[in-house]
Enzyme design. Structure first.
Site, PDB file in Angstrom:
ATOM      1  N   HIS A   5       0.811  -1.176  -0.238  1.00 20.83           N
ATOM      2  CA  HIS A   5       0.247  -0.087   0.282  1.00 20.83           C
ATOM      3  C   HIS A   5       0.397   0.853   0.130  1.00 20.83           C
ATOM      4  O   HIS A   5       0.356   2.104   0.244  1.00 20.83           O
ATOM      5  CB  HIS A   5      -0.690   0.062   1.225  1.00 20.83           C
ATOM      6  CG  HIS A   5      -1.570  -1.313   1.543  1.00 20.83           C
ATOM      7  ND1 HIS A   5      -1.288  -2.255   2.583  1.00 20.83           N
ATOM      8  CD2 HIS A   5      -3.054  -1.827   1.043  1.00 20.83           C
ATOM      9  CE1 HIS A   5      -2.404  -3.473   2.188  1.00 20.83           C
ATOM     10  NE2 HIS A   5      -3.312  -2.873   1.302  1.00 20.83           N
ATOM     11  N   GLY A  22      -7.214  11.505   8.260  1.00 19.37           N
ATOM     12  CA  GLY A  22      -7.687  10.798   7.914  1.00 19.37           C
ATOM     13  C   GLY A  22      -7.613  11.226   5.998  1.00 19.37           C
ATOM     14  O   GLY A  22      -7.447  10.156   5.986  1.00 19.37           O
ATOM     15  N   ARG A  26      -6.854  16.603   3.197  1.00 16.64           N
ATOM     16  CA  ARG A  26      -5.986  17.130   4.060  1.00 16.64           C
ATOM     17  C   ARG A  26      -4.501  16.973   4.443  1.00 16.64           C
ATOM     18  O   ARG A  26      -3.374  17.714   5.027  1.00 16.64           O
ATOM     19  CB  ARG A  26      -6.313  16.804   5.944  1.00 16.64           C
ATOM     20  CG  ARG A  26      -6.553  17.555   7.145  1.00 16.64           C
ATOM     21  CD  ARG A  26      -7.052  17.055   7.980  1.00 16.64           C
ATOM     22  NE  ARG A  26      -9.054  17.454   7.475  1.00 16.64           N
ATOM     23  CZ  ARG A  26      -9.939  16.568   8.533  1.00 16.64           C
ATOM     24  NH1 ARG A  26      -9.230  15.758   9.231  1.00 16.64           N
ATOM     25  NH2 ARG A  26     -10.693  16.161   8.047  1.00 16.64           N
ATOM     26  N   ARG A  45      -3.475   4.526  -4.708  1.00 14.85           N
ATOM     27  CA  ARG A  45      -5.265   4.885  -4.356  1.00 14.85           C
ATOM     28  C   ARG A  45      -5.198   5.797  -3.910  1.00 14.85           C
ATOM     29  O   ARG A  45      -6.011   6.163  -2.312  1.00 14.85           O
ATOM     30  CB  ARG A  45      -5.521   3.550  -3.701  1.00 14.85           C
ATOM     31  CG  ARG A  45      -5.764   2.259  -3.504  1.00 14.85           C
ATOM     32  CD  ARG A  45      -5.727   1.245  -1.818  1.00 14.85           C
ATOM     33  NE  ARG A  45      -5.914   0.077  -2.266  1.00 14.85           N
ATOM     34  CZ  ARG A  45      -6.703  -0.875  -2.653  1.00 14.85           C
ATOM     35  NH1 ARG A  45      -7.947  -0.454  -2.020  1.00 14.85           N
ATOM     36  NH2 ARG A  45      -6.536  -1.648  -3.098  1.00 14.85           N
ATOM     37  N   ARG A  89      -1.866  10.918  14.477  1.00 16.26           N
ATOM     38  CA  ARG A  89      -2.930  11.094  14.819  1.00 16.26           C
ATOM     39  C   ARG A  89      -3.861  12.113  14.370  1.00 16.26           C
ATOM     40  O   ARG A  89      -4.094  13.015  15.910  1.00 16.26           O
ATOM     41  CB  ARG A  89      -4.307   9.947  14.337  1.00 16.26           C
ATOM     42  CG  ARG A  89      -5.580  10.444  14.515  1.00 16.26           C
ATOM     43  CD  ARG A  89      -6.629   8.850  14.435  1.00 16.26           C
ATOM     44  NE  ARG A  89      -8.265   9.503  13.762  1.00 16.26           N
ATOM     45  CZ  ARG A  89      -8.876  10.191  13.605  1.00 16.26           C
ATOM     46  NH1 ARG A  89      -8.151  10.049  12.385  1.00 16.26           N
ATOM     47  NH2 ARG A  89      -9.979  10.418  14.285  1.00 16.26           N
ATOM     48  N   ILE A  90      -4.541  13.046  13.548  1.00 14.82           N
ATOM     49  CA  ILE A  90      -4.784  14.637  13.470  1.00 14.82           C
ATOM     50  C   ILE A  90      -6.491  14.130  12.923  1.00 14.82           C
ATOM     51  O   ILE A  90      -5.789  14.158  11.568  1.00 14.82           O
ATOM     52  CB  ILE A  90      -4.127  15.157  12.705  1.00 14.82           C
ATOM     53  CG1 ILE A  90      -3.022  15.559  11.720  1.00 14.82           C
ATOM     54  CG2 ILE A  90      -2.922  16.078  14.084  1.00 14.82           C
ATOM     55  CD1 ILE A  90      -2.933  16.400  11.311  1.00 14.82           C
ATOM     56  N   GLY A  91      -7.174  14.157  13.860  1.00 15.49           N
ATOM     57  CA  GLY A  91      -8.737  13.160  13.160  1.00 15.49           C
ATOM     58  C   GLY A  91      -9.891  14.577  13.612  1.00 15.49           C
ATOM     59  O   GLY A  91      -9.503  15.616  14.784  1.00 15.49           O
ATOM     60  N   SER A  92     -10.764  13.976  12.895  1.00 17.48           N
ATOM     61  CA  SER A  92     -12.151  15.215  13.456  1.00 17.48           C
ATOM     62  C   SER A  92     -12.733  13.583  14.381  1.00 17.48           C
ATOM     63  O   SER A  92     -12.896  12.316  13.834  1.00 17.48           O
ATOM     64  CB  SER A  92     -13.391  15.273  12.279  1.00 17.48           C
ATOM     65  OG  SER A  92     -13.801  14.368  11.026  1.00 17.48           O
ATOM     66  N   GLU A 182     -14.542   9.008  17.258  1.00 12.43           N
ATOM     67  CA  GLU A 182     -13.545   8.603  15.660  1.00 12.43           C
ATOM     68  C   GLU A 182     -13.987   7.330  15.754  1.00 12.43           C
ATOM     69  O   GLU A 182     -14.952   6.705  16.043  1.00 12.43           O
ATOM     70  CB  GLU A 182     -12.856   9.631  15.596  1.00 12.43           C
ATOM     71  CG  GLU A 182     -11.921   9.243  16.866  1.00 12.43           C
ATOM     72  CD  GLU A 182     -11.190   8.376  16.609  1.00 12.43           C
ATOM     73  OE1 GLU A 182     -11.176   6.720  17.365  1.00 12.43           O
ATOM     74  OE2 GLU A 182      -9.984   8.347  15.819  1.00 12.43           O
ATOM     75  N   MET A 183     -13.116   6.416  14.415  1.00  4.74           N
ATOM     76  CA  MET A 183     -13.267   5.702  14.245  1.00  4.74           C
ATOM     77  C   MET A 183     -12.006   4.919  13.643  1.00  4.74           C
ATOM     78  O   MET A 183     -11.761   4.061  12.971  1.00  4.74           O
ATOM     79  CB  MET A 183     -14.051   5.881  12.620  1.00  4.74           C
ATOM     80  CG  MET A 183     -15.512   6.476  12.644  1.00  4.74           C
ATOM     81  SD  MET A 183     -16.417   6.126  11.318  1.00  4.74           S
ATOM     82  CE  MET A 183     -17.016   4.130  11.437  1.00  4.74           C
ATOM     83  N   GLU A 184     -10.666   4.909  14.285  1.00  5.68           N
ATOM     84  CA  GLU A 184      -9.359   4.678  14.368  1.00  5.68           C
ATOM     85  C   GLU A 184      -8.428   5.046  15.244  1.00  5.68           C
ATOM     86  O   GLU A 184      -7.471   3.919  15.563  1.00  5.68           O
ATOM     87  CB  GLU A 184      -8.852   5.914  13.174  1.00  5.68           C
ATOM     88  CG  GLU A 184      -9.441   5.949  11.547  1.00  5.68           C
ATOM     89  CD  GLU A 184     -10.735   7.136  11.949  1.00  5.68           C
ATOM     90  OE1 GLU A 184     -10.844   7.969  12.177  1.00  5.68           O
ATOM     91  OE2 GLU A 184     -11.370   7.128  10.299  1.00  5.68           O
ATOM     92  N   SER A 206     -15.834  17.999  14.687  1.00  2.00           N
ATOM     93  CA  SER A 206     -16.987  17.920  14.052  1.00  2.00           C
ATOM     94  C   SER A 206     -17.815  18.414  13.755  1.00  2.00           C
ATOM     95  O   SER A 206     -18.593  19.163  12.852  1.00  2.00           O
ATOM     96  CB  SER A 206     -16.118  17.543  12.888  1.00  2.00           C
ATOM     97  OG  SER A 206     -16.606  16.211  12.829  1.00  2.00           O
ATOM     98  N   ASP A 207     -18.779  18.061  14.515  1.00  2.00           N
ATOM     99  CA  ASP A 207     -20.329  17.719  15.126  1.00  2.00           C
ATOM    100  C   ASP A 207     -19.890  17.691  16.301  1.00  2.00           C
ATOM    101  O   ASP A 207     -19.223  16.367  16.868  1.00  2.00           O
ATOM    102  CB  ASP A 207     -20.332  16.700  14.279  1.00  2.00           C
ATOM    103  CG  ASP A 207     -20.184  15.660  13.898  1.00  2.00           C
ATOM    104  OD1 ASP A 207     -18.876  15.195  12.947  1.00  2.00           O
ATOM    105  OD2 ASP A 207     -20.470  14.124  14.586  1.00  2.00           O
ATOM    106  N   ARG A 220     -14.093  21.186   7.345  1.00  2.00           N
ATOM    107  CA  ARG A 220     -13.264  20.201   8.051  1.00  2.00           C
ATOM    108  C   ARG A 220     -11.864  19.854   7.187  1.00  2.00           C
ATOM    109  O   ARG A 220     -10.765  19.458   7.544  1.00  2.00           O
ATOM    110  CB  ARG A 220     -13.764  18.803   7.782  1.00  2.00           C
ATOM    111  CG  ARG A 220     -14.915  18.064   8.706  1.00  2.00           C
ATOM    112  CD  ARG A 220     -15.401  17.124   8.505  1.00  2.00           C
ATOM    113  NE  ARG A 220     -17.019  17.549   8.829  1.00  2.00           N
ATOM    114  CZ  ARG A 220     -17.283  16.570   8.997  1.00  2.00           C
ATOM    115  NH1 ARG A 220     -17.721  15.544   8.895  1.00  2.00           N
ATOM    116  NH2 ARG A 220     -19.268  16.919   9.429  1.00  2.00           N
TER     117      ARG A 220
HETATM  118  N1  ADE Z   1     -15.885  11.952  13.180  1.00  2.00           N
HETATM  119  C1  ADE Z   1     -16.813  12.837  12.856  1.00  2.00           C
HETATM  120  N2  ADE Z   1     -17.132  13.414  12.927  1.00  2.00           N
HETATM  121  C2  ADE Z   1     -17.629  11.651  13.819  1.00  2.00           C
HETATM  122  C3  ADE Z   1     -18.812  11.338  14.229  1.00  2.00           C
HETATM  123  N3  ADE Z   1     -20.268  11.468  14.598  1.00  2.00           N
HETATM  124  N4  ADE Z   1     -18.513   9.478  13.871  1.00  2.00           N
HETATM  125  C4  ADE Z   1     -17.590   8.757  13.823  1.00  2.00           C
HETATM  126  N5  ADE Z   1     -16.812   9.943  13.621  1.00  2.00           N
HETATM  127  C5  ADE Z   1     -16.916  10.943  13.187  1.00  2.00           C
END
Ligand code: ADE
Length: 236
Positions: A5, A22, A26, A45, A89-92, A182-184, A206-207, A220
């Protein structure tokens, strides 16, 4: 090397510390905006990876994609085959309580997950994994120097963005003490642990699931600069 990868044929093209948003765009935004002497080391990818200097110090930035399977692949290959030592990791994230407001920065002290990632990957039985305390300490110092307020809390890593039972977040917040989702991070922290490496996770809200507020995808991509500035100080 190259790996399935990552196309770089030379370990030296990648710095010891890698920032991981992610979103590939970004990663490009960070390279274009903050780094000098930039080279691109990955485009497989469209998971863009760059190395450059920040304030004269070397650092890389590469996208993770979304979700634990994706960051699980990229972080494993960077740690194991490219001798990367630190991944930030720098994420939302989505806030689980009104206390974490849109654009607030969260440092994930540790992460709870119902994911099978760690169990399948190595037989790890716990549903909590910690970030590397030494990296967290440095990130806390940088945030203080930059006068950027930061929550230091437990977060939730989820495999599912769209749950049929939306209200489930309340139980996860109360039972496990997670302030955001988040998811990671769970997969990243786990890979760091099994490979004897370091990982940390900075998030921008972010939310918010409790208040139903949200930022736009355009915001974002570009507006999370506070978190980026803290993480970029890790350059060496
Ligand atoms: N990343 C940003 N907002 C999220 C959410 N509501 N659920 C999962 N991952 C997120």
């Amino acid at each position: 090397m190259p790996t399935p990868h990552i196309e770089s044929k030379n370990k030296d093209e990648i710095a010891k510390t890698v920032l991981m948003p992610g979103d590939p765009l970004r990663a490009k935004f960070i390279a274009d905006t903050f780094l000098e002497d930039v080279t691109q080391f990955n485009g497989v990818r469209n998971v863009l990876g760059y190395t450059g200097t920040y304030k004269g110090r070397r650092i890389s930035v590469m996208a993770s994609g979304m979700g634990m399977p994706s960051i699980g692949i990229y972080s494993y290959e960077l740690y194991k085959f490219y001798d990367v030592e630190n991944i930030i990791r720098i994420g939302s994230c989505g806030g689980y309580t009104p206390d974490v407001k849109l654009y607030d920065v969260i440092l994930a002290k540790d992460v709870w997950s119902e994911s099978s990632f760690a169990k399948v990957q190595s037989g790890y039985e716990s549903d909590v994994v910690e970030g590397t305390p030494e990296l967290n300490q440095r990130l806390m110092e940088y945030a203080e120097e930059l006068e950027i307020p930061m929550h230091i809390e437990r977060i939730h890593s989820s495999d599912v963005f769209y749950r049929e039972n939306f209200e489930e977040y309340k139980e996860i917040h109360h039972k496990h003490g997670c302030v955001a989702v988040e998811m990671e991070a769970f997969a990243l922290f786990h890979n760091a642990q099994v490979l004897g490496k370091n990982a940390a996770c900075l998030l921008t809200v972010s939310d918010n699931l409790a208040t139903h507020e949200a930022t736009t995808s355009e915001e974002r991509q570009n507006a999370f600069t506070n978190m980026m500035k803290i993480a970029l100080e890790m350059a060496e």
